[in-house]
Scaffold this motif. Sequence first.
Motif, short mmCIF file in Angstrom:
data_model
loop_
_atom_site.label_atom_id
_atom_site.label_comp_id
_atom_site.label_asym_id
_atom_site.label_seq_id
_atom_site.Cartn_x
_atom_site.Cartn_y
_atom_site.Cartn_z
N ASP A 85 63.27 38.61 28.40
CA ASP A 85 63.60 39.26 29.65
C ASP A 85 64.94 39.97 29.65
OD1 ASP A 85 63.61 36.37 29.51
OD2 ASP A 85 64.89 36.43 31.27
N SER A 86 65.87 39.58 28.79
CA SER A 86 67.18 40.25 28.79
C SER A 86 67.83 40.15 27.42
CB SER A 86 68.11 39.61 29.83
OG SER A 86 69.38 40.24 29.79
N TRP A 87 68.49 41.23 27.03
CA TRP A 87 69.18 41.30 25.74
C TRP A 87 70.69 41.08 25.87
CZ3 TRP A 87 72.74 45.31 25.81
CH2 TRP A 87 72.51 46.32 26.74
N ARG A 88 71.19 41.00 27.06
CA ARG A 88 72.64 41.01 27.29
C ARG A 88 73.38 39.80 26.73
NH1 ARG A 88 74.38 45.15 31.01
NH2 ARG A 88 72.54 46.23 31.74
N GLU A 89 72.69 38.69 26.54
CA GLU A 89 73.35 37.49 25.99
C GLU A 89 73.02 37.27 24.52
OE1 GLU A 89 75.65 35.93 27.78
OE2 GLU A 89 75.20 37.39 29.35
N TRP A 90 72.32 38.24 23.91
CA TRP A 90 71.95 38.07 22.51
C TRP A 90 73.20 37.97 21.62
CZ3 TRP A 90 67.36 41.86 21.22
CH2 TRP A 90 66.23 41.49 21.96
#
Length: 177
Positions: A85-90
Amino acid sequence: MSGLVAAAEGLLVPPGQGRVVQAPAQHVTFKVTGSHSRMASTFEVIVPPGFDVGAHVHTRSEELFYVLEGELDVLAFEPRIRTPDSWREWESTSGNRVVRATPGTVIVVPPGCPHAFANPTGEPAKMFFQASPPPDHERYFEELLEILGEGGPPDHEAIEALRAKYDIEQLTPLRHG
């Protein structure tokens, strides 16, 4: 005079010129297309506030992004874990994380490398974008804007089929607004 070959002519695209394709979440100016280059298609892209292209990957394409104005959050690495759902914390296995790209930042994305960009600010950002080989990205933009220009909610099945056609594996959702 036989034996003489006409000199090749280059392409000069003045500021503010080029074919524009536009939808509420996309403003792309084609600067160099596959009809002028065997190497890459080149675009100037205005990224509106709140736009997130979503993490995605190409098996064939290589891309280059150069931030001209504004700020973008960017990613260009394989994460330890691909959260859907989100790549921002990868984070990559070597410790790379999402960075805030400011004017002058260059991002190079080889084939097979997950990547994303988003505008988390309240102001539009502008970037120079190059995709190789041409003309896949220019055709993708044209066809995507046709789908988005039909009015009403986006046809997600048509967008998914379009991405598959043009070597785009979407890893997290595209968001705008």
